[in-house]
Scaffold this motif. Sequence first.
Motif, PDB file in Angstrom:
ATOM      1  N   TRP A 110      37.255 -27.885  86.326  1.00 13.28           N
ATOM      2  CA  TRP A 110      36.516 -29.001  86.904  1.00 13.28           C
ATOM      3  C   TRP A 110      35.054 -29.001  86.486  1.00 13.28           C
ATOM      4  O   TRP A 110      34.412 -30.048  86.421  1.00 13.28           O
ATOM      5  CB  TRP A 110      36.636 -28.985  88.433  1.00 13.28           C
ATOM      6  CG  TRP A 110      36.214 -27.697  89.069  1.00 13.28           C
ATOM      7  CD1 TRP A 110      36.991 -26.596  89.259  1.00 13.28           C
ATOM      8  CD2 TRP A 110      34.931 -27.368  89.596  1.00 13.28           C
ATOM      9  NE1 TRP A 110      36.274 -25.587  89.874  1.00 13.28           N
ATOM     10  CE2 TRP A 110      35.001 -26.038  90.098  1.00 13.28           C
ATOM     11  CE3 TRP A 110      33.732 -28.053  89.715  1.00 13.28           C
ATOM     12  CZ2 TRP A 110      33.922 -25.403  90.685  1.00 13.28           C
ATOM     13  CZ3 TRP A 110      32.649 -27.415  90.311  1.00 13.28           C
ATOM     14  CH2 TRP A 110      32.752 -26.112  90.783  1.00 13.28           C
ATOM     15  N   ARG A 111      34.521 -27.846  86.131  1.00 10.12           N
ATOM     16  CA  ARG A 111      33.137 -27.795  85.671  1.00 10.12           C
ATOM     17  C   ARG A 111      32.966 -28.494  84.321  1.00 10.12           C
ATOM     18  O   ARG A 111      31.857 -28.852  83.935  1.00 10.12           O
ATOM     19  CB  ARG A 111      32.653 -26.343  85.560  1.00 10.12           C
ATOM     20  CG  ARG A 111      32.543 -25.615  86.894  1.00 10.12           C
ATOM     21  CD  ARG A 111      32.070 -24.184  86.687  1.00 10.12           C
ATOM     22  NE  ARG A 111      32.180 -23.382  87.901  1.00 10.12           N
ATOM     23  CZ  ARG A 111      31.221 -23.281  88.817  1.00 10.12           C
ATOM     24  NH1 ARG A 111      30.091 -23.933  88.636  1.00 10.12           N
ATOM     25  NH2 ARG A 111      31.383 -22.540  89.887  1.00 10.12           N
ATOM     26  N   ASP A 112      34.062 -28.649  83.571  1.00  7.06           N
ATOM     27  CA  ASP A 112      33.989 -29.291  82.255  1.00  7.06           C
ATOM     28  C   ASP A 112      34.093 -30.813  82.337  1.00  7.06           C
ATOM     29  O   ASP A 112      33.907 -31.503  81.329  1.00  7.06           O
ATOM     30  CB  ASP A 112      35.125 -28.779  81.351  1.00  7.06           C
ATOM     31  CG  ASP A 112      35.033 -27.278  81.118  1.00  7.06           C
ATOM     32  OD1 ASP A 112      33.905 -26.759  81.098  1.00  7.06           O
ATOM     33  OD2 ASP A 112      36.093 -26.632  80.953  1.00  7.06           O
ATOM     34  N   LEU A 113      34.387 -31.338  83.521  1.00  7.85           N
ATOM     35  CA  LEU A 113      34.605 -32.774  83.657  1.00  7.85           C
ATOM     36  C   LEU A 113      33.393 -33.629  83.266  1.00  7.85           C
ATOM     37  O   LEU A 113      33.556 -34.652  82.593  1.00  7.85           O
ATOM     38  CB  LEU A 113      35.022 -33.107  85.093  1.00  7.85           C
ATOM     39  CG  LEU A 113      36.485 -32.839  85.452  1.00  7.85           C
ATOM     40  CD1 LEU A 113      36.731 -33.206  86.917  1.00  7.85           C
ATOM     41  CD2 LEU A 113      37.413 -33.635  84.550  1.00  7.85           C
ATOM     42  N   PRO A 114      32.174 -33.268  83.672  1.00  4.32           N
ATOM     43  CA  PRO A 114      31.037 -34.132  83.309  1.00  4.32           C
ATOM     44  C   PRO A 114      30.913 -34.348  81.809  1.00  4.32           C
ATOM     45  O   PRO A 114      30.755 -35.484  81.348  1.00  4.32           O
ATOM     46  CB  PRO A 114      29.832 -33.375  83.878  1.00  4.32           C
ATOM     47  CG  PRO A 114      30.383 -32.616  85.035  1.00  4.32           C
ATOM     48  CD  PRO A 114      31.736 -32.179  84.571  1.00  4.32           C
ATOM     49  N   ARG A 115      31.000 -33.288  81.035  1.00  7.10           N
ATOM     50  CA  ARG A 115      30.865 -33.415  79.579  1.00  7.10           C
ATOM     51  C   ARG A 115      32.017 -34.229  79.000  1.00  7.10           C
ATOM     52  O   ARG A 115      31.804 -35.110  78.161  1.00  7.10           O
ATOM     53  CB  ARG A 115      30.817 -32.027  78.943  1.00  7.10           C
ATOM     54  CG  ARG A 115      30.574 -32.049  77.442  1.00  7.10           C
ATOM     55  CD  ARG A 115      30.660 -30.639  76.858  1.00  7.10           C
ATOM     56  NE  ARG A 115      30.433 -30.655  75.417  1.00  7.10           N
ATOM     57  CZ  ARG A 115      29.253 -30.502  74.843  1.00  7.10           C
ATOM     58  NH1 ARG A 115      28.178 -30.325  75.592  1.00  7.10           N
ATOM     59  NH2 ARG A 115      29.128 -30.529  73.534  1.00  7.10           N
ATOM     60  N   ALA A 116      33.247 -33.949  79.473  1.00  8.31           N
ATOM     61  CA  ALA A 116      34.412 -34.670  78.957  1.00  8.31           C
ATOM     62  C   ALA A 116      34.347 -36.152  79.294  1.00  8.31           C
ATOM     63  O   ALA A 116      34.802 -37.006  78.514  1.00  8.31           O
ATOM     64  CB  ALA A 116      35.689 -34.054  79.518  1.00  8.31           C
ATOM     65  N   SER A 117      33.767 -36.484  80.445  1.00  8.01           N
ATOM     66  CA  SER A 117      33.714 -37.891  80.851  1.00  8.01           C
ATOM     67  C   SER A 117      32.820 -38.717  79.939  1.00  8.01           C
ATOM     68  O   SER A 117      33.016 -39.934  79.816  1.00  8.01           O
ATOM     69  CB  SER A 117      33.206 -37.996  82.300  1.00  8.01           C
ATOM     70  OG  SER A 117      31.835 -37.636  82.386  1.00  8.01           O
ATOM     71  N   LEU A 118      31.865 -38.080  79.280  1.00  5.90           N
ATOM     72  CA  LEU A 118      30.984 -38.824  78.376  1.00  5.90           C
ATOM     73  C   LEU A 118      31.778 -39.483  77.255  1.00  5.90           C
ATOM     74  O   LEU A 118      31.504 -40.625  76.864  1.00  5.90           O
ATOM     75  CB  LEU A 118      29.931 -37.896  77.779  1.00  5.90           C
ATOM     76  CG  LEU A 118      28.861 -37.369  78.736  1.00  5.90           C
ATOM     77  CD1 LEU A 118      27.984 -36.345  78.028  1.00  5.90           C
ATOM     78  CD2 LEU A 118      28.014 -38.509  79.269  1.00  5.90           C
TER      79      LEU A 118
END
Length: 274
Positions: A240-248
């Motif tokens: 879940w910590r990787d979600l912000p970057r992936a959402s870009l």
Amino acid sequence: METGSNDRIDAHVRRLWRHRGTTLPVPRRGPRQQLSLDTLLDAAVTLADGEGLAAVSTRSLAAELGVSAMGLYPYVGSKEQLVALMADHAYAAPERRIVADEEPGPASDVAPGIDAGCRLRAALEEWVTDLFDLYVAHPWLTEISWATASGGPNEQDWLERLLSILDEGGTPVVARAAVVTTLYAVVRSTAQTAAAYGGLDADTASQWLNQTAATRRLIGDFDARYPRSVALEQPAAGQWRDLPRASLRQVVALICAGMQAESETTADNLTAEG
């Protein structure tokens, strides 16, 4: 009064653009400056990275450098000007610092044979992830209001690079301001979310998960009330910590798809009119 104000503004612009065509202002009186402005700003950025922007003051910075607070004024001007200098200093990648009149690089490294829409998407993905990484490295940059942009060359480089990508990608001129505003806003807020996630310890994360489970258990019709929320794809454990970057990447894909659809609609209308 106006002359003094203009002199202070000119001095600030000289500091900002010291490596791109101007020279640093020279004090009219007092001892000769002993510190390098770049060294001073390195210390200020390091302080903000470690303790937050609120920890940066002329007093705290002077203590780091072993000088008096009043002794910093000839170097940086006011506190607001110090923050602007720090921001522009942070916007420069280490390898690009102290490089004068550098031409911007190509918008994308995607091979020329690839579809133009794919090249635009790839170039935008590279830009947003680069800016995201910068904000994650210097989270305090997201605390600075857009209304008080630094006005320096390094921050200007980011905007020029983005506009070059949009230009080479054939983005209509009338749409560029909206795309620029959207991408900056998304990257900024996404980096803030990533920083918040990074600050969560295991106990806090566990408490949040336990509360979520308790809500689902105690509100028996929760799934029926919020079916779309429940249906959202959930990240695997630990991801879940990787979600912000992936959402870009998803945001860029949506923007590119929207611009492509708009372009096709315009083309169809012109064909019908012809």
